[in-house]
Every structure is written in structure tokens, then in C-alpha cells.
Design an enzyme around this catalytic site. Structure first.
Site, PDB file in Angstrom:
ATOM      1  N   LYS A 115       0.684  -1.042  -0.195  1.00 27.57           N
ATOM      2  CA  LYS A 115      -0.126   0.085  -0.070  1.00 27.57           C
ATOM      3  C   LYS A 115       0.829   1.203  -0.007  1.00 27.57           C
ATOM      4  CE  LYS A 115      -2.920  -2.974   0.321  1.00 27.57           C
ATOM      5  NZ  LYS A 115      -3.118  -3.676  -1.252  1.00 27.57           N
ATOM      6  N   GLU A 199      -2.739   7.594   7.766  1.00 30.76           N
ATOM      7  CA  GLU A 199      -3.243   8.543   6.990  1.00 30.76           C
ATOM      8  C   GLU A 199      -4.158   9.355   7.848  1.00 30.76           C
ATOM      9  OE1 GLU A 199      -5.430   6.176   4.119  1.00 30.76           O
ATOM     10  OE2 GLU A 199      -3.663   5.771   3.195  1.00 30.76           O
ATOM     11  N   HIS A 234     -16.002  -5.736   5.020  1.00 30.41           N
ATOM     12  CA  HIS A 234     -15.266  -5.477   3.761  1.00 30.41           C
ATOM     13  C   HIS A 234     -15.481  -6.594   2.770  1.00 30.41           C
ATOM     14  CE1 HIS A 234     -12.572  -2.479   5.942  1.00 30.41           C
ATOM     15  NE2 HIS A 234     -12.587  -3.430   6.846  1.00 30.41           N
ATOM     16  N   ARG A 291      -6.372  -7.466 -10.814  1.00 30.65           N
ATOM     17  CA  ARG A 291      -7.108  -8.821 -11.134  1.00 30.65           C
ATOM     18  C   ARG A 291      -8.376  -8.524 -11.774  1.00 30.65           C
ATOM     19  NH1 ARG A 291      -8.141  -7.999  -5.632  1.00 30.65           N
ATOM     20  NH2 ARG A 291     -10.349  -7.531  -5.349  1.00 30.65           N
TER      21      ARG A 291
END
Ligand code: MV4
Length: 505
Positions: A115, A199, A234, A291
Site C-alpha cells: 500500500k 493517514e 469488507h 485482477r
């Protein structure tokens, strides 16, 4: 490209077989013990047994899959989603074995896999990211200093992260040291890497993602957005294209930002840039999925493009058919039909599918990997199929989804079908008024309210009960349910009414 080995199972394996067949390419399915009779196995031109149920001994055995591909004379491997699709080493091993990898270069998978590396790339490309760092935090003191600089709340995230693991929201400076330690511990356990960065926390955003397609000749286009805010833990449950929150000007800005990030990573093939979109229309790059995604059909329907065919075409060297992003036409919605019981905390349900009646008719698409007789176990993901609808407007698409869900009958296992009916009936959903927190906040109400078809069922039973009482009254018998001693007067109707909660006794 004459023969493709499909290193996957279920609905996506079947989806890839269909794309291969339309392009005149032979397909080779692989299967574990419990998948021997699976639809994807029968649909493919050939099938090879690869091992027992556990994925680690079958669908995740990359070296073995490459061996199988060579043995059967396949010249390419399509990984689908999940399993080996985003493993850099596998993409590299496939190419090193002289096979065509139907996916992005291993280097692009690696670049987007971290990330922090992805953030660095995005920043270099001029793609907006959430204010934060691109380096792992050294200690709590550094975290405290940076959090004070960005302003609370902040979010600690695992650099190797995904699926929300190793993520902690921190509201005040006193919480940081503990949150950092636990995020690092969780990251170490989940990914074998304890790197955590920081963040600014974006409150109440939507999750909007941009589909991109890049060919091997340097061309890359954006194919509009998908609205993916409706998720639980999620796991996405409902996806749409386009998003009610995106107008043509924003679509162009987000599309350009996604293409810039993809180009910076040297991207080729189909990929998706995930963004948070806040209430003010500001958007922030989160990560890139390297993907084909579960929800790709909604983009296919509104863009009139077969993404899986284009994955194959790009992998065999073809150029993109156009270089300008098309505008979406109409509206598409996808419901993920899972073998989970929403009334029971979404507990996975297992068993044999005894009955399967599929919806059809105008604007209905079923991407499934099951049939009557299929056994649903616990070895693989609970997603059984995707029900996708397409209509000229969002309102018509919602009506169409309700109709299609009503036609769908799955017997033998609990599924998310009724849950989806409840979502489609929800006033806030219908208004398009959703964020990434919406479903989890709304769940108690959605689950407690009677689904529209249950209300109809209850009305039918009530009407029948009244008619029954009336008939008994006219014939001189005591009315059904007038006595609660279990006597002869109780009718089947009143039993049913009691079960439906229309009567107490
Ligand atoms: C965030 C965020 C709020 N602010 N980053 C969740 C998993 C990973 N892909 C990124 N995630 C988030 N990052 C900042 N700075 C909220 C989430 C998030 C989320 C994002 C997309 C879809 C669903 C989500 C559910 C919870 C949190």
C-alpha cells in the site's frame, strides 16, 4: 493463444470458459475432490483433477498448476480472482515457464501489492491520495507527531494490508501508542510484515472504483466507475454502475487519475483503482486491484464491453478497440448471492442444493457456479453466484432486481436472497443515500423489517384465515382459533397464522 488453463473454480471459472469459447480458444478446468462434478468442470473442454478440498493442496498449488498446463498443452493461464491471481511469484513463474499470463506483469502486481509503494506511485502520477505517509512508522512518538500534524481522527494501516486487517482508527493522541502496537501485531500475524503507516481518516465516504483496461502497446483507458459502498466487514454485497454520486465531469477526473496510476505502475490488462469519494466530491486513491474483480459484470453491461474477452485479447497482443473512455449507458446492479444466513449473523450455511430455479427475462444475467445437486461446503468462499440486472434507469434496475430476486428459488441452503430483497426495498438505498458505513448501521432495521414478499404472504394468510372463520361461522361450527385448548376447531390456517406471527394463540 489456443488453449487456456483456468486456475480457479465456481462462477468465475465458468465465466472464463464462456469468454474462451466465444473467442474460439479451448479451455481447461481444474478441480479439487469436492468439485469433481462442478459446473465449471463440465463446461470446459477439458478438466484435470488437482488435489483434495483444501485450497492449499489444490487451487493454490502454483507450481503444480503450471506443470498441469504444460502437460495438457495449454499456452496460457487465467487466474480469475482470489487464489493465485495477485501473487507476484505466480505471475512470474507462469511467464518463466513460457506460458502467457492473463493478467498484469508481475512487476505491476508487486508495485501495487504494498500500500505504501502504491501511494508513492500514485503521488508520482499526480493521482490524489489521502494525506498521510508513504513510510512505515518508526515508533509511537513519530505517530503522535504526524497525527497532530494531519489532525484527528487518523487511521493506522498495514503497508501489506488488505481487507481492513491491521487497521485502527485513532481519535485522540492518548490512544495512539496502544493502537500502533496492536495494528503492528495484527499486521505481523496476517501478512508477516509489521510495517504500519498513517493517514488522515476520511469520515463517511463512498467506495467508488474505476475499471481500467491497458494493452501491451502503451494504451490505457478508464471504463467508468462502480459504486461499491454497500459492504459488510469488507465484503461487498451490492454493486452498481454507474454511481449516483458521479457526474460526467467527476467521472473524467477519476478516470484520468486511475489511468495515470495504472501507467505509473506499467500496468497491462484489466485492473481497478479503488477510491474513497467524500461528500464534497473529493476523491482519494486507496489501492489498485490487479485482477478481474467479482463485480466486473456491472461495468460490462453499462459499457457494452466484455472485460474477460478483453483480458484474453490483450494477453495475446491485441490493441484496445478505442482510446477514448465511453460514457456509461443505462444502469446495472449486482447482488452477490452467498450461502450465508443474514438472520443468523451471516453464518455460513452448508448442504446440498436441492432445488434451483433461476431468474430470466429482460435485462437479467446470472453468473453462477452452482446447480441443483451441488454441495456447498466450508472449503471455499460462500459466494454461490451473482445476480446482475440491467435497465435504462436506476429505478427500473431496482424494480428489475426485485423481480429477479422474487423469481430466484434456492432450496437446501440458506442464502442472502431475502436480505437483498430487503435492501432493494429500503428507502435510503432507493434514494442512493449510502456510504461505506451504511449497511452495517442500517442492518438492524433491514433485518427486523418484514421483506415485501413476506408482507404479501402474511396478507394472503390473513385473508384465508378470515374466509375460513367466516365459513365456519356460517356452518355453525366454532370459529377457528376461538378456543386455545388444541381442540378440533383449530384449523391449519390458524396454525399457519400463528407461525407467521399474525396470531398469538
Ligand atoms: C480508509 C478509510 C477511511 N479513511 N482510509 C478499508 C480497507 C482498505 N482497502 C482501505 N479501507 C479504508 N481506508 C482512510 N484514510 C476507510 C476504509 C474503509 C473502507 C474502504 C473501502 C470499502 C469499505 C471500507 C470499510 C471500512 C473502512
Amino acid at each position: 493463444m489456443r488453449k487456456v488453463l483456468i486456475a480457479n473454480r465456481g462462477e468465475i471459472a465458468l465465466r472464463i470458459v464462456r469468454a474462451c469459447r466465444e473467442l474460439g480458444i479451448r479451455s481447461v478446468a481444474v478441480y479439487s475432490d469436492p468439485d469433481a462434478q462442478a459446473p465449471h468442470v463440465r463446461a470446459a473442454d477439458e478438466a484435470v483433477h488437482i488435489g483434495p478440498a483444501p485450497a492449499t493442496e489444490s487451487y493454490l498449488r502454483g507450481d503444480h498448476l503450471i506443470e498441469v498446463a504444460k502437460r495438457v498443452g495449454a499456452d496460457a493461464i487465467h487466474p480469475g480472482y482470489g487464489f493465485l491471481s495477485e501473487r507476484e511469484w505466480f505471475a512470474k513463474a507462469v511467464a518463466d515457464a513460457g506460458l502467457i499470463w492473463i493478467g498484469p506483469p508481475a512487476s505491476a502486481i508487486a508495485a501495487m501489492g504494498s500500500k505504501t509503494a502504491a501511494r508513492t506511485l500514485a503521488i508520482k502520477a499526480g493521482t490524489p491520495v489521502v494525506p498521510g505517509t508513504t513510510q512505515a512508522l518508526k515508533d509511537a512518538a513519530e505517530a503522535e507527531r504526524l497525527a497532530t500534524e494531519f489532525g484527528f481522527p487518523v487511521l493506522l494501516k498495514a503497508a501489506a494490508g488488505g481487507g481492513g486487517k491491521g487497521m485502527r482508527v485513532v481519535h485522540e493522541v492518548g490512544e495512539i501508542a496502544n493502537a500502533l502496537a496492536s495494528a503492528q501485531r495484527e499486521a505481523k500475524n496476517a501478512f508477516g510484515d509489521d510495517a504500519v503507516y498513517i493517514e488522515k481518516y476520511i469520515d463517511g465516504p463512498r467506495h467508488v472504483e474505476i475499471q481500467v483496461l491497458a494493452d501491451s502497446h502503451g494504451n490505457c483507458i478508464a471504463l467508468g466507475e462502480r459504486e461499491c459502498s454497500i459492504q459488510r466487514r469488507h465484503q461487498k454485497m451490492v454493486e452498481e454502475a454507474p454511481s449516483v454520486a458521479v457526474n460526467p465531469a467527476l467521472r473524467k477526473k477519476m478516470g484520468d487519475a486511475a489511468v495515470a496510476a495504472a501507467k505509473a505502475a506499467g500496468y497491462v490488462n484489466a485492473g481497478t483503482c479503488e477510491f474513497l469519494l467524500d461528500k464534497n466530491g473529493s476523491f482519494y486513491f486507496l489501492e489498485m486491484n490487479t485482477r478481474i474483480q467479482v463485480e466486473h459484470p456491472v461495468t460490462e453491461l453499462v459499457m457494452g464491453i466484455d472485460l474477460v474477452q478483453w483480458q484474453l485479447r490483450i494477453a495475446r497482443g491485441e490493441r484496445l478497440p478505442f482510446l477514448e473512455s465511453p460514457e456509461p449507458k443505462g444502469w446495472a446492479i449486482e447482488c452477490r448471492i452467498t450461502s450465508e444466513d443474514p438472520a443468523n449473523g451471516f453464518l455460513p450455511s452448508t448442504g446440498r442444493i436441492t432445488h434451483l430455479q433461476l431468474p430470466a427475462g429482460p435485462g437479467v444475467r446470472w453468473d453462477g457456479g452452482i446447480e441443483a445437486g451441488s454441495v456447498v461446503g466450508l472449503s471455499y468462499d460462500p459466494m454461490l453466484a451473482k445476480l446482475i440486472v440491467y435497465a435504462p434507469t436506476r429505478e427500473a434496475a431496482i424494480e428489475r432486481m426485485e423481480r429477479a430476486l422474487q423469481e430466484l428459488v434456492i432450496g437446501g441452503v440458506e442464502t442472502s436472497r431475502e436480505f437483498h430483497l430487503r435492501v432493494m426495498a429500503d428507502a435510503e438505498y432507493r434514494a442512493g443515500d449510502v456510504t461505506i458505513q451504511w449497511l452495517e448501521q442500517r442492518l438492524p432495521e433491514i433485518l427486523s423489517r418484514k421483506a415485501p414478499e413476506e408482507t404479501l404472504r402474511a396478507a394472503v394468510i390473513a385473508a384465508a384465515l378470515i374466509a375460513d372463520m367466516d365459513r365456519r361461522a356460517r356452518s355453525g361450527a366454532s370459529p377457528a382459533g376461538a378456543r386455545n385448548d388444541g381442540g378440533a376447531a383449530r384449523s391449519a390456517w390458524s396454525d399457519l397464522a400463528r407461525r407467521e406471527g399474525l396470531r398469538d394463540s
